[in-house]
Design a protein around this motif. Structure first.
Motif, PDB file in Angstrom:
ATOM      1  N   CYS A 125     -47.460   7.984  47.192  1.00 19.79           N
ATOM      2  CA  CYS A 125     -46.610   8.634  46.194  1.00 19.79           C
ATOM      3  C   CYS A 125     -45.150   8.195  46.307  1.00 19.79           C
ATOM      4  O   CYS A 125     -44.315   8.880  46.860  1.00 19.79           O
ATOM      5  CB  CYS A 125     -46.715  10.151  46.332  1.00 19.79           C
ATOM      6  SG  CYS A 125     -46.380  11.032  44.809  1.00 19.79           S
ATOM      7  N   MET A 126     -44.868   7.039  45.803  1.00 24.67           N
ATOM      8  CA  MET A 126     -43.522   6.490  45.845  1.00 24.67           C
ATOM      9  C   MET A 126     -42.943   6.425  44.433  1.00 24.67           C
ATOM     10  O   MET A 126     -42.906   5.383  43.808  1.00 24.67           O
ATOM     11  CB  MET A 126     -43.558   5.100  46.485  1.00 24.67           C
ATOM     12  CG  MET A 126     -44.125   5.134  47.910  1.00 24.67           C
ATOM     13  SD  MET A 126     -44.591   3.517  48.563  1.00 24.67           S
ATOM     14  CE  MET A 126     -43.015   2.723  48.736  1.00 24.67           C
ATOM     15  N   PRO A 127     -42.544   7.566  43.863  1.00 26.40           N
ATOM     16  CA  PRO A 127     -42.108   7.567  42.460  1.00 26.40           C
ATOM     17  C   PRO A 127     -40.613   7.297  42.303  1.00 26.40           C
ATOM     18  O   PRO A 127     -39.795   8.070  42.758  1.00 26.40           O
ATOM     19  CB  PRO A 127     -42.446   8.988  42.005  1.00 26.40           C
ATOM     20  CG  PRO A 127     -42.335   9.800  43.249  1.00 26.40           C
ATOM     21  CD  PRO A 127     -42.581   8.900  44.420  1.00 26.40           C
ATOM     22  N   LEU A 128     -40.258   6.213  41.670  1.00 21.99           N
ATOM     23  CA  LEU A 128     -38.867   5.966  41.371  1.00 21.99           C
ATOM     24  C   LEU A 128     -38.761   5.037  40.170  1.00 21.99           C
ATOM     25  O   LEU A 128     -39.643   4.220  39.931  1.00 21.99           O
ATOM     26  CB  LEU A 128     -38.112   5.370  42.557  1.00 21.99           C
ATOM     27  CG  LEU A 128     -37.986   3.847  42.679  1.00 21.99           C
ATOM     28  CD1 LEU A 128     -36.971   3.513  43.719  1.00 21.99           C
ATOM     29  CD2 LEU A 128     -39.316   3.249  43.008  1.00 21.99           C
ATOM     30  N   LEU A 129     -37.708   5.200  39.439  1.00 22.65           N
ATOM     31  CA  LEU A 129     -37.468   4.408  38.232  1.00 22.65           C
ATOM     32  C   LEU A 129     -38.652   4.442  37.274  1.00 22.65           C
ATOM     33  O   LEU A 129     -38.709   3.678  36.338  1.00 22.65           O
ATOM     34  CB  LEU A 129     -37.162   2.942  38.590  1.00 22.65           C
ATOM     35  CG  LEU A 129     -35.897   2.692  39.380  1.00 22.65           C
ATOM     36  CD1 LEU A 129     -35.664   1.201  39.532  1.00 22.65           C
ATOM     37  CD2 LEU A 129     -34.694   3.333  38.742  1.00 22.65           C
ATOM     38  N   LEU A 130     -39.605   5.317  37.544  1.00 23.91           N
ATOM     39  CA  LEU A 130     -40.801   5.376  36.711  1.00 23.91           C
ATOM     40  C   LEU A 130     -41.057   6.782  36.199  1.00 23.91           C
ATOM     41  O   LEU A 130     -42.103   7.056  35.641  1.00 23.91           O
ATOM     42  CB  LEU A 130     -42.032   4.901  37.517  1.00 23.91           C
ATOM     43  CG  LEU A 130     -41.976   3.466  38.025  1.00 23.91           C
ATOM     44  CD1 LEU A 130     -43.185   3.183  38.900  1.00 23.91           C
ATOM     45  CD2 LEU A 130     -41.956   2.493  36.868  1.00 23.91           C
ATOM     46  N   ASP A 131     -40.144   7.697  36.437  1.00 20.40           N
ATOM     47  CA  ASP A 131     -40.276   9.061  35.942  1.00 20.40           C
ATOM     48  C   ASP A 131     -40.165   9.003  34.416  1.00 20.40           C
ATOM     49  O   ASP A 131     -39.102   8.810  33.860  1.00 20.40           O
ATOM     50  CB  ASP A 131     -39.165   9.927  36.531  1.00 20.40           C
ATOM     51  CG  ASP A 131     -39.222  11.360  36.046  1.00 20.40           C
ATOM     52  OD1 ASP A 131     -40.082  11.665  35.208  1.00 20.40           O
ATOM     53  OD2 ASP A 131     -38.415  12.173  36.514  1.00 20.40           O
ATOM     54  N   ALA A 132     -41.289   9.186  33.756  1.00 18.87           N
ATOM     55  CA  ALA A 132     -41.338   8.939  32.311  1.00 18.87           C
ATOM     56  C   ALA A 132     -40.438   9.880  31.522  1.00 18.87           C
ATOM     57  O   ALA A 132     -40.062   9.584  30.394  1.00 18.87           O
ATOM     58  CB  ALA A 132     -42.779   9.061  31.814  1.00 18.87           C
ATOM     59  N   THR A 159     -40.682  -1.822  33.600  1.00 15.50           N
ATOM     60  CA  THR A 159     -41.582  -2.913  33.963  1.00 15.50           C
ATOM     61  C   THR A 159     -41.772  -2.920  35.472  1.00 15.50           C
ATOM     62  O   THR A 159     -40.840  -2.666  36.227  1.00 15.50           O
ATOM     63  CB  THR A 159     -40.982  -4.267  33.540  1.00 15.50           C
ATOM     64  OG1 THR A 159     -40.709  -4.238  32.136  1.00 15.50           O
ATOM     65  CG2 THR A 159     -41.940  -5.407  33.842  1.00 15.50           C
ATOM     66  N   VAL A 160     -43.002  -3.207  35.890  1.00 17.46           N
ATOM     67  CA  VAL A 160     -43.274  -3.534  37.286  1.00 17.46           C
ATOM     68  C   VAL A 160     -43.559  -5.030  37.303  1.00 17.46           C
ATOM     69  O   VAL A 160     -44.498  -5.495  36.667  1.00 17.46           O
ATOM     70  CB  VAL A 160     -44.473  -2.742  37.835  1.00 17.46           C
ATOM     71  CG1 VAL A 160     -44.701  -3.089  39.297  1.00 17.46           C
ATOM     72  CG2 VAL A 160     -44.234  -1.242  37.686  1.00 17.46           C
ATOM     73  N   ARG A 161     -42.732  -5.807  38.033  1.00 12.96           N
ATOM     74  CA  ARG A 161     -42.794  -7.263  37.965  1.00 12.96           C
ATOM     75  C   ARG A 161     -42.929  -7.841  39.371  1.00 12.96           C
ATOM     76  O   ARG A 161     -42.206  -7.439  40.278  1.00 12.96           O
ATOM     77  CB  ARG A 161     -41.524  -7.792  37.296  1.00 12.96           C
ATOM     78  CG  ARG A 161     -41.522  -9.263  36.941  1.00 12.96           C
ATOM     79  CD  ARG A 161     -40.156  -9.673  36.410  1.00 12.96           C
ATOM     80  NE  ARG A 161     -39.633  -8.763  35.406  1.00 12.96           N
ATOM     81  CZ  ARG A 161     -39.975  -8.788  34.126  1.00 12.96           C
ATOM     82  NH1 ARG A 161     -40.837  -9.692  33.696  1.00 12.96           N
ATOM     83  NH2 ARG A 161     -39.462  -7.926  33.274  1.00 12.96           N
ATOM     84  N   PHE A 216     -45.769   4.219  42.745  1.00 20.17           N
ATOM     85  CA  PHE A 216     -45.911   2.831  43.150  1.00 20.17           C
ATOM     86  C   PHE A 216     -46.367   2.871  44.602  1.00 20.17           C
ATOM     87  O   PHE A 216     -45.600   3.249  45.489  1.00 20.17           O
ATOM     88  CB  PHE A 216     -44.557   2.125  43.009  1.00 20.17           C
ATOM     89  CG  PHE A 216     -44.555   0.693  43.469  1.00 20.17           C
ATOM     90  CD1 PHE A 216     -44.879  -0.335  42.601  1.00 20.17           C
ATOM     91  CD2 PHE A 216     -44.215   0.374  44.775  1.00 20.17           C
ATOM     92  CE1 PHE A 216     -44.860  -1.658  43.032  1.00 20.17           C
ATOM     93  CE2 PHE A 216     -44.189  -0.934  45.218  1.00 20.17           C
ATOM     94  CZ  PHE A 216     -44.516  -1.955  44.335  1.00 20.17           C
ATOM     95  N   GLU A 217     -47.636   2.509  44.880  1.00 24.53           N
ATOM     96  CA  GLU A 217     -48.221   2.742  46.193  1.00 24.53           C
ATOM     97  C   GLU A 217     -48.852   1.472  46.770  1.00 24.53           C
ATOM     98  O   GLU A 217     -49.889   1.031  46.278  1.00 24.53           O
ATOM     99  CB  GLU A 217     -49.280   3.835  46.113  1.00 24.53           C
ATOM    100  CG  GLU A 217     -48.751   5.134  45.541  1.00 24.53           C
ATOM    101  CD  GLU A 217     -49.779   6.251  45.560  1.00 24.53           C
ATOM    102  OE1 GLU A 217     -50.925   5.988  45.997  1.00 24.53           O
ATOM    103  OE2 GLU A 217     -49.448   7.366  45.143  1.00 24.53           O
ATOM    104  N   PRO A 218     -48.254   0.883  47.804  1.00 20.40           N
ATOM    105  CA  PRO A 218     -48.911  -0.239  48.483  1.00 20.40           C
ATOM    106  C   PRO A 218     -50.095   0.272  49.302  1.00 20.40           C
ATOM    107  O   PRO A 218     -49.971   1.253  50.043  1.00 20.40           O
ATOM    108  CB  PRO A 218     -47.807  -0.802  49.377  1.00 20.40           C
ATOM    109  CG  PRO A 218     -46.857   0.335  49.581  1.00 20.40           C
ATOM    110  CD  PRO A 218     -46.934   1.189  48.374  1.00 20.40           C
ATOM    111  N   ILE A 219     -51.250  -0.385  49.143  1.00 16.83           N
ATOM    112  CA  ILE A 219     -52.464  -0.026  49.885  1.00 16.83           C
ATOM    113  C   ILE A 219     -52.867  -1.243  50.711  1.00 16.83           C
ATOM    114  O   ILE A 219     -53.141  -2.316  50.167  1.00 16.83           O
ATOM    115  CB  ILE A 219     -53.601   0.373  48.924  1.00 16.83           C
ATOM    116  CG1 ILE A 219     -53.125   1.510  48.012  1.00 16.83           C
ATOM    117  CG2 ILE A 219     -54.837   0.801  49.701  1.00 16.83           C
ATOM    118  CD1 ILE A 219     -54.095   1.828  46.891  1.00 16.83           C
TER     119      ILE A 219
END
Length: 567
Positions: free
Chosen positions: A450-457, A464-466, A543-546
């Motif tokens: 749970c890494m929410p940033l710059l994506l809070d709608a 964009t996630v690039r 945005f979650e790295p697995i």
């Protein structure tokens, strides 16, 4: 801030003296003098008022709030009746002054006009309110503040308008009735408290299930169907008391935290012995609810002596204690690390924006597990702070914990260490797991949850996630994942329904059109198998790295890292 737990005296019996004895026996030190006891005392002489105060305070009970008569409205259209009611209130206030009461609570009346929605009727009744309040305040005893209570159909704006039209006199304030607000057209307790601020001088705290009529607005006298006067959080109430108490602390409220509860204290409720038992329980439960701090460590968390942690400054980075968190300040950003709740980053300001979605309690970078059981463990309890150290590039924060059964039955006994390094333009988190047990730990796919940033709608509706190899995804409110290299079957076993994007990149750029800056996320150690991006119905995104599945034999360890840079 001292929390003075109080209760309305009317629930403690018919007579003022016996109510005082019962409340003291139940552990109360403060009370609001109910309208029923106020009416009884008003029939006595001023000398008897003084004797009653001496009796109550000698027993150990202080009255600081008093409820003015419920139905002697100061908004009567009949001028003779209006004047008579204002005079009745004057007499009550003189008595309250003798009793040591500084916050009389007033039902203004005129609610038919508010319910009608007719602007002319509303203006007319408010004009009468202003006229009567000016008369009442003109000779109000020194040190006393009349507190206007919100009735069930009144919003914050409805009651605040009275202060505005009166010009905010020093002896006029507000009383929040939480139960009434709960089924008003705008049932936001947190907003009411924060907007009221210094003008909030009294409380009536009770709970209910919310509106019980189809349209949500309850006509006179039907609102009684919802106005249950239940104990806060008792069984099926609907008010968020954590938000209420936090907001009261935020504004520095220093009046009585007064319970106005009666749902299980009616004179028809069994024997008086039962009601005495409930009174004692109400005092104990109120102590628990109103003094509970949601940000504080749980009783079984590792003990961290935050007072022993000194402010550390190095290479343009400053680390200091801010309540139960560590505040990091740099020229490019500020953030708070919360060891009490799994080392989450609970606040993060950069580019002049609060980047984290406030609706997500988990914050950024909490330790979790993706598979074989999703969210197998999620560190909700605290970590021990091993050190806050100056290093060459900035400040290092070291936290650790041996995982318990509450964290993960599978990983019970595994030692976890988190090392954060904060620099001028970004930070890095390194996590290490050591299998200090005598058993094998089955393969698991680890993630930073749970890494929410710059994506809070709600605040950043586009973005964009690039990846650094050109792979990109324009957000359209659908969940997706980036596959980095070869697929990992365990990692992707729960991803069948999500859109996958192939990439050979090693860095991700998070951006939003509404934000002045960008965030770069990289992985200095092993690459994740996937980066999972999802958008919840609440409007926040993650945005979650697995990382690829690994197992741990006795004595083995593994390590995962990510780094953030502000571009």
């Amino acid at each position: 801030m001292s929390i003075k737990i109080s209760i309305s005296s009317y629930i403690a019996g018919q007579f003022p003296e016996s109510a005082v004895k019962r409340l003291v026996k139940s552990g109360f030190e403060y009370a609001e003098l109910g309208s029923n006891h106020s009416a009884i005392l008003l029939e006595r002489t001023p000398e008897e008022w003084v004797k009653f105060r001496e009796f109550a305070e000698g027993m150990g009970l202080k009255f600081r709030q008093g409820h003015l008569p419920l139905h002697s409205y100061i908004t009567e259209k009949n001028e003779e009746l209006r004047k008579a009611n204002v005079e009745v209130h004057r007499r009550y206030c003189r008595m309250y002054h003798a009793l040591g009461i500084t916050a009389p609570v007033l039902h203004c009346g005129g609610y038919d006009a508010l319910l009608s929605g007719d602007p002319e009727a509303v203006r007319a009744v408010r004009a009468i309110r202003v006229k009567s309040l000016k008369e009442l305040l003109s000779d109000l005893p020194e040190g006393m503040t009349i507190c206007l209570e919100n009735l069930p159909y009144e919003t914050f704006e409805d009651v605040y308008a009275n202060l505005e039209e009166m010009g905010f006199p020093h002896n006029l304030g507000l009383c929040l009735d939480t139960g009434h607000l709960h089924f008003s057209p705008q049932p936001d307790h947190e907003a009411f408290i924060l907007k009221a601020g210094k003008y909030l001088k009294a409380l009536h705290m009770h709970d209910n299930v919310g509106p019980m009529s189809p349209d949500g607005v309850l006509p006179i006298p039907g609102w009684l169907g919802s106005d249950k006067h239940m104990f806060p959080s008792f069984f099926s109430g609907g008010i968020n008391w954590n938000k209420v108490t936090k907001a009261l602390r935020t504004i520095g409220y220093d009046g009585l935290w007064n319970l106005e509860v009666s749902s299980d204290l009616s004179e028809n409720a069994l024997h008086q012995t039962y009601r005495d038992m409930v009174l004692r329980q109400d005092r104990e439960r109120a102590e628990m609810i109103f003094t509970y701090d949601a940000e504080a460590p749980a009783p079984d968390d590792p003990v961290n002596d935050y007072s022993a942690i000194k402010t550390v400054e190095s290479a343009g980075v400053k680390a200091e204690v801010e309540k139960y968190t560590l505040k990091l300040t740099t020229p490019r950003y500020t953030l708070n690390v919360d060891p009490v709740h799994g080392a989450r980053i609970s606040r993060w300001n950069a580019f002049g924006e609060e980047l984290l979605a406030s609706s997500v309690a988990m914050g950024w970078g909490v330790v979790s597990n993706w598979q074989p059981v999703a969210a197998l463990f999620l560190l909700r309890s605290g970590l021990k702070i091993d050190g806050v150290n100056a290093v060459e590039e900035g400040v290092e924060v070291v936290m650790s914990k041996v995982l318990t059964e509450d964290d993960s039955a599978v990983m019970q006994g595994v030692a976890l260490q988190i090392i954060d390094t904060y620099k001028k333009d970004g930070f890095a988190r390194k996590l290490r797991l050591d299998n200090a047990t005598a058993r094998s730990i089955a393969p698991f796919a680890f993630r930073f949850h749970c890494m929410p940033l710059l994506l809070d709608a709600k605040r950043f509706p586009s973005g964009t996630v690039r990846m650094d190899d050109g792979a990109a995804y324009e957000r359209d409110h659908r969940s997706f994942f980036y596959r980095l290299g070869e697929a990992d079957a365990l990692v992707e076993s729960a991803m069948g329904k999500f859109t996958g994007i192939e990439t050979k990149g090693t860095k991700a750029i998070l951006e939003a059109a509404e934000c002045k800056g960008k965030i770069e996320v990289s992985f200095p150690g092993v690459l994740p198998a996937s980066v999972f991006c999802w958008e919840a119905d609440s409007g926040c995104s993650s945005f979650e790295p697995i990382f690829r599945a690994v197992g741990l034999e006795p004595g083995e360890s593994c390590q995962f890292e990510y780094a953030v840079k502000h571009l």
